[in-house]
Design an enzyme around this catalytic site. Structure first.
Site, mmCIF file in Angstrom:
data_model
loop_
_atom_site.group_PDB
_atom_site.id
_atom_site.type_symbol
_atom_site.label_atom_id
_atom_site.label_comp_id
_atom_site.label_asym_id
_atom_site.label_seq_id
_atom_site.Cartn_x
_atom_site.Cartn_y
_atom_site.Cartn_z
ATOM 1 N N ARG A 37 -9.749 141.037 28.000
ATOM 2 C CA ARG A 37 -10.475 141.602 28.945
ATOM 3 C C ARG A 37 -11.786 141.927 28.657
ATOM 4 O O ARG A 37 -12.455 142.905 29.094
ATOM 5 C CB ARG A 37 -9.560 142.942 29.135
ATOM 6 C CG ARG A 37 -8.255 142.910 29.374
ATOM 7 C CD ARG A 37 -7.505 143.741 30.210
ATOM 8 N NE ARG A 37 -6.331 143.289 30.564
ATOM 9 C CZ ARG A 37 -5.909 142.411 31.579
ATOM 10 N NH1 ARG A 37 -6.856 141.975 32.596
ATOM 11 N NH2 ARG A 37 -4.613 141.924 31.944
ATOM 12 N N HIS A 67 -6.797 130.059 26.282
ATOM 13 C CA HIS A 67 -6.892 130.827 27.459
ATOM 14 C C HIS A 67 -8.176 131.172 27.404
ATOM 15 O O HIS A 67 -8.381 132.304 26.491
ATOM 16 C CB HIS A 67 -5.847 131.645 27.900
ATOM 17 C CG HIS A 67 -5.556 132.318 29.133
ATOM 18 N ND1 HIS A 67 -6.648 132.595 30.087
ATOM 19 C CD2 HIS A 67 -4.588 132.006 30.310
ATOM 20 C CE1 HIS A 67 -6.211 132.878 31.127
ATOM 21 N NE2 HIS A 67 -4.902 132.601 31.261
ATOM 22 N N TYR A 70 -10.235 136.810 30.784
ATOM 23 C CA TYR A 70 -9.781 137.153 32.270
ATOM 24 C C TYR A 70 -11.296 137.392 32.895
ATOM 25 O O TYR A 70 -11.499 137.642 34.272
ATOM 26 C CB TYR A 70 -8.938 138.285 32.451
ATOM 27 C CG TYR A 70 -7.509 137.913 31.974
ATOM 28 C CD1 TYR A 70 -6.966 136.727 32.312
ATOM 29 C CD2 TYR A 70 -6.808 138.991 31.299
ATOM 30 C CE1 TYR A 70 -5.731 136.254 32.045
ATOM 31 C CE2 TYR A 70 -5.422 138.382 31.153
ATOM 32 C CZ TYR A 70 -4.925 137.173 31.509
ATOM 33 O OH TYR A 70 -3.545 137.051 30.975
ATOM 34 N N HIS A 107 -9.149 130.654 34.378
ATOM 35 C CA HIS A 107 -8.930 131.118 36.012
ATOM 36 C C HIS A 107 -10.432 130.741 36.499
ATOM 37 O O HIS A 107 -11.077 131.098 35.983
ATOM 38 C CB HIS A 107 -8.708 132.657 36.161
ATOM 39 C CG HIS A 107 -7.540 133.164 35.544
ATOM 40 N ND1 HIS A 107 -6.994 134.476 35.714
ATOM 41 C CD2 HIS A 107 -6.600 132.210 34.817
ATOM 42 C CE1 HIS A 107 -5.760 134.641 35.056
ATOM 43 N NE2 HIS A 107 -5.441 133.395 34.354
ATOM 44 N N GLU A 142 -6.627 126.865 36.001
ATOM 45 C CA GLU A 142 -5.166 127.460 36.252
ATOM 46 C C GLU A 142 -5.090 127.626 37.803
ATOM 47 O O GLU A 142 -5.951 128.211 38.656
ATOM 48 C CB GLU A 142 -4.968 128.479 35.563
ATOM 49 C CG GLU A 142 -3.724 129.308 36.059
ATOM 50 C CD GLU A 142 -3.415 130.596 35.148
ATOM 51 O OE1 GLU A 142 -4.200 130.778 33.949
ATOM 52 O OE2 GLU A 142 -2.428 131.248 35.296
ATOM 53 N N ASP A 175 0.694 127.583 37.159
ATOM 54 C CA ASP A 175 1.388 128.739 36.823
ATOM 55 C C ASP A 175 2.543 128.945 37.955
ATOM 56 O O ASP A 175 2.076 128.937 39.157
ATOM 57 C CB ASP A 175 0.440 129.823 36.771
ATOM 58 C CG ASP A 175 1.160 131.191 36.553
ATOM 59 O OD1 ASP A 175 2.069 131.422 37.082
ATOM 60 O OD2 ASP A 175 0.651 131.932 35.741
ATOM 61 N N HIS A 178 2.211 132.168 40.257
ATOM 62 C CA HIS A 178 0.965 131.959 41.149
ATOM 63 C C HIS A 178 1.139 131.079 42.254
ATOM 64 O O HIS A 178 0.984 131.237 43.332
ATOM 65 C CB HIS A 178 -0.129 131.488 40.235
ATOM 66 C CG HIS A 178 -0.685 132.203 39.034
ATOM 67 N ND1 HIS A 178 -1.704 132.072 38.300
ATOM 68 C CD2 HIS A 178 -0.273 133.657 38.917
ATOM 69 C CE1 HIS A 178 -1.679 133.028 37.356
ATOM 70 N NE2 HIS A 178 -1.012 133.984 37.819
ATOM 71 N N HIS A 210 2.589 127.338 33.186
ATOM 72 C CA HIS A 210 2.600 128.633 32.871
ATOM 73 C C HIS A 210 4.102 128.922 33.733
ATOM 74 O O HIS A 210 4.227 128.705 34.836
ATOM 75 C CB HIS A 210 1.776 129.740 33.298
ATOM 76 C CG HIS A 210 0.327 129.594 32.454
ATOM 77 N ND1 HIS A 210 -0.692 130.177 32.706
ATOM 78 C CD2 HIS A 210 0.294 128.930 31.194
ATOM 79 C CE1 HIS A 210 -1.642 130.192 31.892
ATOM 80 N NE2 HIS A 210 -0.961 129.318 30.979
ATOM 81 N N ASP A 223 0.654 137.940 42.502
ATOM 82 C CA ASP A 223 0.499 137.923 40.996
ATOM 83 C C ASP A 223 1.038 138.959 39.919
ATOM 84 O O ASP A 223 0.458 139.444 39.372
ATOM 85 C CB ASP A 223 -0.866 137.451 40.550
ATOM 86 C CG ASP A 223 -1.087 137.158 39.313
ATOM 87 O OD1 ASP A 223 0.009 136.781 38.601
ATOM 88 O OD2 ASP A 223 -2.354 137.090 38.780
ATOM 89 N N HIS A 225 3.909 138.945 37.522
ATOM 90 C CA HIS A 225 5.024 138.113 36.711
ATOM 91 C C HIS A 225 6.280 138.817 36.309
ATOM 92 O O HIS A 225 6.375 139.923 36.094
ATOM 93 C CB HIS A 225 4.654 137.545 35.183
ATOM 94 C CG HIS A 225 3.117 136.906 35.702
ATOM 95 N ND1 HIS A 225 2.549 136.417 34.235
ATOM 96 C CD2 HIS A 225 2.451 136.643 36.472
ATOM 97 C CE1 HIS A 225 1.342 135.656 34.779
ATOM 98 N NE2 HIS A 225 1.388 135.956 35.892
ATOM 99 N N GLU A 255 4.528 133.490 30.128
ATOM 100 C CA GLU A 255 3.661 134.794 30.163
ATOM 101 C C GLU A 255 4.567 135.937 31.006
ATOM 102 O O GLU A 255 3.807 136.487 31.846
ATOM 103 C CB GLU A 255 2.405 134.384 31.238
ATOM 104 C CG GLU A 255 1.708 133.265 30.641
ATOM 105 C CD GLU A 255 0.428 132.811 31.660
ATOM 106 O OE1 GLU A 255 0.604 132.671 32.756
ATOM 107 O OE2 GLU A 255 -0.624 133.140 31.149
HETATM 108 ZN ZN ZN Z 1 -0.884 135.703 36.766
HETATM 109 FE FE FE Z 2 -0.722 132.165 34.201
HETATM 110 FE FE FE Z 3 -4.001 132.767 33.225
#
Ligand code: ZN
Ligand code: FE
Ligand code: FE
Length: 276
Positions: A37, A67, A70, A107, A142, A175, A178, A210, A223, A225, A255
């Protein structure tokens, strides 16, 4: 071979993550290249990376899926912030040189009212010069849920970015939460979605997945999970995924909302669903 893993982090470095992964039955994993983050990255420990690589080889791990942060938004409206994001991307790819041959997934970005076409062209503008450096890493876009103004919620958008950049070292990380939230019905028609991916992007570009269940119904663009088998996708969907002939050998990263014991249990569960 079924390559399964989850997101890991370690203050002790990459070799420590490889050890943790193998303790929980994983044979791949994901890790954040920097604070997920924020934008800070720790100084790179090249010796640790070299040892980690040797251990991955020794234990016959599948490809790792790093990854990006974000907060890295390659199509943010402010030009200065966009420039900064492009710099972060370049630095991340540079750092991946210490772990050659692994994947770097991120992303694509959120266009925040600029429109999807502008978003896509800004993402391409940032990626193109970075990919021209030819770092020894395959860069994965992604697939997104289409929450807010996210770019990359359809196979066509991902294809447009890949075409715009024009590099053979780019692929896609699918994903499951997603794409379900984005309206691709993998619960009832996994074969159809895989065929659609092949038609629009080409299966040779599908490099990682993912694995997440979803807390919301098809096409909800939320979104959120869920643990494997506890959401709208259900266990049967994941049984089909781990046994799908066209998804064989692809690293699959959990995830789901879990700590290590929960991840270990999900890895066990998924392995038990594999028909030999
Ligand atoms: Zn997600
Ligand atoms: Fe993901
Ligand atoms: Fe991701």
């Amino acid at each position: 071979m079924l390559y399964l893993g989850c997101h890991l982090s370690s203050s002790k470095g990459n070799l420590d993550m490889v050890k943790t992964a193998s303790k929980i039955g994983a044979n791949t994993f994901a890790f954040f290249t920097r604070n997920p983050r924020g934008s800070k990255a720790k100084p790179l420990d090249v010796v640790d990376c070299t040892r980690a690589m040797a251990e991955l080889e020794r234990q016959k791990f599948g490809t790792l899926v790093a990854h990006g942060s974000y907060t890295m938004n390659l199509c943010t409206k402010d030009p200065e912030a966009r420039q900064f994001a492009a710099q972060v991307l370049l630095e991340d790819l540079q750092r991946m040189e210490a772990m050659p041959g692994q994947y770097y997934n991120f992303h694509p970005g959120s266009h925040v009212n600029q429109g999807i076409e502008t978003g896509i062209s800004q993402i391409v503008d940032a990626l193109k010069p970075a990919m021209e450096q030819e770092y020894p890493v395959t860069v994965l876009l992604e697939s997104m849920a289409g929450k807010g103004s996210e770019v990359g919620a359809t196979f066509e958008q991902l294809r447009q970015i890949i075409d715009g950049v024009g590099s053979k070292n780019m692929g896609v990380c699918l994903d499951t939460c997603h794409i379900w939230d984005g309206g691709y019905n993998i619960a009832e028609d996994l074969d159809g979605v895989v065929a659609e991916f092949d038609r629009v992007i080409g299966l040779d570009r599908l490099k990682a997945m993912h694995l997440n269940d979803s807390k919301n119904p098809l096409g909800s663009h939320k979104d959120r999970h869920e643990c494997i088998g506890k959401g709208f996708l259900g266990l049967e969907t994941f049984q089909k995924i781990v046994n799908h002939p066209k998804l064989k050998g692809i690293p699959m990263i959990l995830e789901t909302p879990n700590e290590l014991p929960g991840y270990q249990a999900e890895i066990d569960l998924l392995r038990s669903l594999e028909r030999n």
